[in-house]
Design a protein around this motif. Structure first.
Motif, PDB file in Angstrom:
ATOM      1  N   ARG A  77       4.281  56.573  90.063  1.00  0.00           N
ATOM      2  CA  ARG A  77       4.649  57.575  91.405  1.00  0.00           C
ATOM      3  C   ARG A  77       3.576  57.241  92.429  1.00  0.00           C
ATOM      4  NH1 ARG A  77       8.556  61.661  89.472  1.00  0.00           N
ATOM      5  NH2 ARG A  77       9.041  60.671  87.260  1.00  0.00           N
ATOM      6  N   GLY A  78       4.151  57.401  93.664  1.00  0.00           N
ATOM      7  CA  GLY A  78       3.378  57.405  94.693  1.00  0.00           C
ATOM      8  C   GLY A  78       3.114  55.780  95.176  1.00  0.00           C
ATOM      9  N   ALA A  79       2.094  55.514  96.125  1.00  0.00           N
ATOM     10  CA  ALA A  79       2.102  54.385  96.749  1.00  0.00           C
ATOM     11  C   ALA A  79       1.407  53.335  95.780  1.00  0.00           C
ATOM     12  CB  ALA A  79       0.693  54.465  97.662  1.00  0.00           C
ATOM     13  N   VAL A  80       1.878  52.097  95.658  1.00  0.00           N
ATOM     14  CA  VAL A  80       1.704  50.970  94.794  1.00  0.00           C
ATOM     15  C   VAL A  80       2.003  49.549  95.669  1.00  0.00           C
ATOM     16  CG1 VAL A  80       2.505  52.429  92.896  1.00  0.00           C
ATOM     17  CG2 VAL A  80       4.179  50.872  94.139  1.00  0.00           C
ATOM     18  N   THR A  81       1.301  48.722  94.941  1.00  0.00           N
ATOM     19  CA  THR A  81       1.597  47.230  95.054  1.00  0.00           C
ATOM     20  C   THR A  81       2.326  46.674  94.170  1.00  0.00           C
ATOM     21  OG1 THR A  81      -0.550  47.434  96.798  1.00  0.00           O
ATOM     22  CG2 THR A  81       0.248  45.268  95.930  1.00  0.00           C
ATOM     23  N   CYS A  82       3.266  46.005  94.386  1.00  0.00           N
ATOM     24  CA  CYS A  82       3.899  45.122  93.516  1.00  0.00           C
ATOM     25  C   CYS A  82       3.458  43.578  93.491  1.00  0.00           C
ATOM     26  CB  CYS A  82       5.581  45.010  93.489  1.00  0.00           C
ATOM     27  SG  CYS A  82       6.307  46.591  93.187  1.00  0.00           S
ATOM     28  N   CYS A  83       2.828  43.171  92.607  1.00  0.00           N
ATOM     29  CA  CYS A  83       2.338  41.530  92.668  1.00  0.00           C
ATOM     30  C   CYS A  83       3.360  40.723  91.673  1.00  0.00           C
ATOM     31  CB  CYS A  83       1.179  41.336  92.000  1.00  0.00           C
ATOM     32  SG  CYS A  83      -0.112  42.701  92.951  1.00  0.00           S
ATOM     33  N   ILE A  84       3.989  39.795  92.404  1.00  0.00           N
ATOM     34  CA  ILE A  84       5.080  38.949  91.737  1.00  0.00           C
ATOM     35  C   ILE A  84       4.539  37.658  92.115  1.00  0.00           C
ATOM     36  CG2 ILE A  84       7.407  38.342  91.678  1.00  0.00           C
ATOM     37  CD1 ILE A  84       7.463  41.187  93.467  1.00  0.00           C
ATOM     38  N   ARG A  85       4.295  36.952  90.859  1.00  0.00           N
ATOM     39  CA  ARG A  85       3.927  35.552  91.064  1.00  0.00           C
ATOM     40  C   ARG A  85       5.087  34.576  91.574  1.00  0.00           C
ATOM     41  NH1 ARG A  85      -1.638  34.830  90.807  1.00  0.00           N
ATOM     42  NH2 ARG A  85      -2.352  36.058  88.978  1.00  0.00           N
ATOM     43  N   PRO A  86       4.741  33.629  92.501  1.00  0.00           N
ATOM     44  CA  PRO A  86       5.776  32.684  92.842  1.00  0.00           C
ATOM     45  C   PRO A  86       6.655  32.003  91.779  1.00  0.00           C
ATOM     46  CG  PRO A  86       3.498  32.199  93.846  1.00  0.00           C
ATOM     47  CD  PRO A  86       3.390  33.173  93.062  1.00  0.00           C
ATOM     48  N   GLU A  87       6.072  31.831  90.587  1.00  0.00           N
ATOM     49  CA  GLU A  87       6.791  31.216  89.718  1.00  0.00           C
ATOM     50  C   GLU A  87       7.730  32.286  89.057  1.00  0.00           C
ATOM     51  OE1 GLU A  87       3.370  31.365  89.804  1.00  0.00           O
ATOM     52  OE2 GLU A  87       2.614  31.842  87.682  1.00  0.00           O
ATOM     53  N   SER A  88       7.631  33.528  89.171  1.00  0.00           N
ATOM     54  CA  SER A  88       8.590  34.526  88.749  1.00  0.00           C
ATOM     55  C   SER A  88       9.786  34.933  89.486  1.00  0.00           C
ATOM     56  CB  SER A  88       7.686  35.976  88.440  1.00  0.00           C
ATOM     57  OG  SER A  88       6.571  35.819  87.569  1.00  0.00           O
ATOM     58  N   LEU A  89       9.610  34.160  90.977  1.00  0.00           N
ATOM     59  CA  LEU A  89      10.841  34.409  91.460  1.00  0.00           C
ATOM     60  C   LEU A  89      11.817  33.354  91.473  1.00  0.00           C
ATOM     61  CD1 LEU A  89       9.076  35.248  94.953  1.00  0.00           C
ATOM     62  CD2 LEU A  89      10.639  36.944  93.622  1.00  0.00           C
ATOM     63  N   ASP A  90      13.243  33.736  91.258  1.00  0.00           N
ATOM     64  CA  ASP A  90      14.219  32.847  91.052  1.00  0.00           C
ATOM     65  C   ASP A  90      15.364  33.105  91.563  1.00  0.00           C
ATOM     66  OD1 ASP A  90      15.637  30.774  89.562  1.00  0.00           O
ATOM     67  OD2 ASP A  90      15.745  32.040  87.679  1.00  0.00           O
ATOM     68  N   VAL A  91      16.181  31.991  91.923  1.00  0.00           N
ATOM     69  CA  VAL A  91      17.438  31.968  92.738  1.00  0.00           C
ATOM     70  C   VAL A  91      18.316  32.556  91.706  1.00  0.00           C
ATOM     71  CG1 VAL A  91      16.905  30.608  94.683  1.00  0.00           C
ATOM     72  CG2 VAL A  91      17.807  29.742  92.579  1.00  0.00           C
ATOM     73  N   ASN A  92      18.037  32.648  90.544  1.00  0.00           N
ATOM     74  CA  ASN A  92      19.394  32.899  89.333  1.00  0.00           C
ATOM     75  C   ASN A  92      18.857  34.101  88.878  1.00  0.00           C
ATOM     76  OD1 ASN A  92      20.746  30.465  89.815  1.00  0.00           O
ATOM     77  ND2 ASN A  92      19.310  29.338  88.607  1.00  0.00           N
ATOM     78  N   ALA A  93      18.108  34.823  89.345  1.00  0.00           N
ATOM     79  CA  ALA A  93      17.588  36.087  88.498  1.00  0.00           C
ATOM     80  C   ALA A  93      18.523  37.086  88.687  1.00  0.00           C
ATOM     81  CB  ALA A  93      16.256  36.679  89.282  1.00  0.00           C
ATOM     82  N   SER A  94      18.937  37.908  87.922  1.00  0.00           N
ATOM     83  CA  SER A  94      20.000  38.781  87.711  1.00  0.00           C
ATOM     84  C   SER A  94      19.290  40.250  87.910  1.00  0.00           C
ATOM     85  CB  SER A  94      20.535  38.961  86.379  1.00  0.00           C
ATOM     86  OG  SER A  94      19.604  39.038  85.213  1.00  0.00           O
ATOM     87  N   HIS A  95      18.074  40.371  88.128  1.00  0.00           N
ATOM     88  CA  HIS A  95      17.288  41.783  88.543  1.00  0.00           C
ATOM     89  C   HIS A  95      16.902  41.501  89.830  1.00  0.00           C
ATOM     90  CE1 HIS A  95      17.700  41.910  84.181  1.00  0.00           C
ATOM     91  NE2 HIS A  95      18.276  43.511  84.425  1.00  0.00           N
ATOM     92  N   ASN A  96      16.440  42.870  90.521  1.00  0.00           N
ATOM     93  CA  ASN A  96      15.481  42.802  91.719  1.00  0.00           C
ATOM     94  C   ASN A  96      15.894  41.897  92.617  1.00  0.00           C
ATOM     95  OD1 ASN A  96      14.484  45.069  90.517  1.00  0.00           O
ATOM     96  ND2 ASN A  96      13.001  43.923  89.512  1.00  0.00           N
ATOM     97  N   ARG A  97      17.201  41.770  93.180  1.00  0.00           N
ATOM     98  CA  ARG A  97      17.698  40.628  94.095  1.00  0.00           C
ATOM     99  C   ARG A  97      17.343  41.128  95.502  1.00  0.00           C
ATOM    100  NH1 ARG A  97      21.344  37.095  91.954  1.00  0.00           N
ATOM    101  NH2 ARG A  97      22.970  37.216  93.487  1.00  0.00           N
ATOM    102  N   PHE A  98      17.136  40.304  96.308  1.00  0.00           N
ATOM    103  CA  PHE A  98      16.706  40.543  97.655  1.00  0.00           C
ATOM    104  C   PHE A  98      17.097  39.232  98.349  1.00  0.00           C
ATOM    105  CE2 PHE A  98      12.658  38.626  98.276  1.00  0.00           C
ATOM    106  CZ  PHE A  98      12.250  38.719  96.877  1.00  0.00           C
ATOM    107  N   GLU A  99      17.419  39.233  99.607  1.00  0.00           N
ATOM    108  CA  GLU A  99      17.840  38.109 100.522  1.00  0.00           C
ATOM    109  C   GLU A  99      16.822  37.877 101.456  1.00  0.00           C
ATOM    110  OE1 GLU A  99      22.346  37.188 101.732  1.00  0.00           O
ATOM    111  OE2 GLU A  99      21.208  37.540 103.683  1.00  0.00           O
ATOM    112  N   ALA A 100      16.372  36.687 101.432  1.00  0.00           N
ATOM    113  CA  ALA A 100      15.259  36.131 102.498  1.00  0.00           C
ATOM    114  C   ALA A 100      15.646  34.759 103.053  1.00  0.00           C
ATOM    115  CB  ALA A 100      14.220  36.131 101.607  1.00  0.00           C
ATOM    116  N   ARG A 101      15.188  34.570 104.165  1.00  0.00           N
ATOM    117  CA  ARG A 101      15.242  33.323 104.935  1.00  0.00           C
ATOM    118  C   ARG A 101      14.243  32.087 104.710  1.00  0.00           C
ATOM    119  NH1 ARG A 101      13.860  31.347 109.434  1.00  0.00           N
ATOM    120  NH2 ARG A 101      12.455  33.239 110.051  1.00  0.00           N
ATOM    121  N   VAL A 102      14.672  31.123 104.480  1.00  0.00           N
ATOM    122  CA  VAL A 102      13.561  30.194 104.141  1.00  0.00           C
ATOM    123  C   VAL A 102      12.956  29.636 105.442  1.00  0.00           C
ATOM    124  CG1 VAL A 102      13.367  27.444 103.348  1.00  0.00           C
ATOM    125  CG2 VAL A 102      15.020  28.957 102.331  1.00  0.00           C
ATOM    126  N   ALA A 103      11.452  29.778 105.458  1.00  0.00           N
ATOM    127  CA  ALA A 103      10.888  29.420 106.447  1.00  0.00           C
ATOM    128  C   ALA A 103      10.397  27.774 106.437  1.00  0.00           C
ATOM    129  CB  ALA A 103       9.612  30.460 106.671  1.00  0.00           C
TER     130      ALA A 103
END
Ligand code: ATP
Length: 339
Positions: free
Chosen positions: A267-293
């Motif tokens: 509860r309260g202010a947190v920082t979520c740390c997600i490793r680059p290798e944990s992000l996946d285009v096929n993931a079924s959870h915690n999805r968000f849309e981003a633009r390739v830079a």
């Protein structure tokens, strides 16, 4: 030989190098001090070697305070970044120099030098001059010279950083093999986090004159306790958000417009740390849309930089997507730090 630093402090005028360093290095361990430039790694090493006197705190070898013991009586071998070989001496003479105070018992200096040259894979190179060797070979000679008097403790200050990348990888394996073979307690200093993760039995991440976290490479990488450690050791996406209470599977964290489910009760202010290798285009959870830079080809995949509503996010992906992409991650893969 085990080592202990207890609340060691050291300042140079107004520049405080060590603000209370606590460390234990176990007998026979390959222990690494890793951290950004200026965090106090070299000063810590010099305090162990006796080349530097702490302003406060204690350095102990096998439980005995060594504050009154001069460097030459600590039975410590040191290798620095710039191989300080004697240019006018042959390889053999350079290694034998390490034996000047400690002639070997039960064998001749010649035999001992031959054994050391074999240990560092330089058999047959004894008659060469240092300028006839590659950078990597010179560091092997420096290592053999440091190991000549059979030190209880081996201290290595960025011994590979002057070498090119391929040689560095090769020599770090070699270092590790020699260290294992001899079982000598070793403290290794590097600012290179990949090197620290690869070679160490345990490591200490240092920041601003203090030890931020100690542990084996896997546990520190997987369970960083601070944002600094999360971001320094390997790459990490550190997203600030607000945890808004319990979910059946964990907690809900709001980051910008998105809501993520993470494991654990926060509860309260947190920082979520997600490793680059944990992000996946096929993931079924915690999805968000981003633009390739930007995408970088790494050989075994791509490092893809995204812009997510003004935030930078980096992912390790098998392919290089373009345009807008939906990313996601497993709730168990986020390390959540309370702020
Ligand atoms: P690097 O990776 O750049 O070698 P480090 O982590 O080894 O850095 P130290 O060399 O231990 O860091 O230095 C820690 C701090 O103490 C730095 O701010 C440095 O400028 C300062 N410092 C170290 N030695 C001295 C000195 N002899 N005189 C003054 N300041 C010093």
């Amino acid at each position: 030989m085990s080592l202990e630093l207890a609340d060691v402090e050291r300042a140079y005028g107004d520049a405080v190098a060590l603000r209370g360093v606590d460390l234990t290095v176990r007998d026979g361990e390959f222990f690494t001090l890793v951290g950004p430039s200026g965090c106090g790694k070299t000063t810590t090493l010099r305090c162990i070697a006796g080349l530097e006197t702490p302003d406060a705190g204690a350095v102990r070898f096998d439980g005995t305070d060594v504050s009154g013991v001069p460097p030459e009586d600590r039975n410590v071998g040191v290798v620095f970044q710039h191989y300080a070989l004697f240019p006018t001496m042959t390889v053999r003479e350079n290694v034998a120099y390490g034996l000047r105070f400690d002639p070997p018992a039960g064998e001749s200096v010649e035999e001992r030098v031959d054994d050391l040259l074999a240990l560092v894979d330089l058999t047959g190179m004894g008659e060469r001059d240092p300028d006839e060797l590659s950078g990597g070979q010179r560091q092997r000679v420096a290592l053999a010279r440091a190991l000549a008097p059979a030190p209880d403790v081996l201290l290595l200050d960025e011994p590979l950083s002057a070498l090119d990348a391929r040689l560095r990888d090769e020599l770090r394996l070699e270092l590790k093999r020699v260290q294992r073979e001899l079982g000598v307690t070793t403290v290794y200093v590097t600012h290179d986090q990949a090197e620290a993760l690869a070679v160490s039995d345990r490591l200490a991440v240092m920041n601003d004159g203090r030890v931020a976290q100690v542990g084996d490479p896997e546990s520190v990488y997987e369970n960083p306790e601070t944002r600094f450690v999360a971001a320094f050791l390997g790459e990490n996406n550190c997203l600030d958000g607000r945890a808004v209470g319990g979910e059946t599977r964990g907690s809900l964290v709001r980051v910008g417009d998105a809501s993520f489910t993470v494991a654990g009760d926060y509860r309260g202010a947190v920082t979520c740390c997600i490793r680059p290798e944990s992000l996946d285009v096929n993931a079924s959870h915690n999805r968000f849309e981003a633009r390739v830079a930007e995408s970088e080809f790494l050989g075994d995949g791509y490092r893809v930089h995204f812009d997510w509503n003004g935030r930078s996010v980096v992912a390790r992906l098998d392919d290089a997507p373009t345009g807008r992409v939906t990313l996601g991650f497993d709730p168990d893969d986020a390390v959540v730090l309370e702020r």
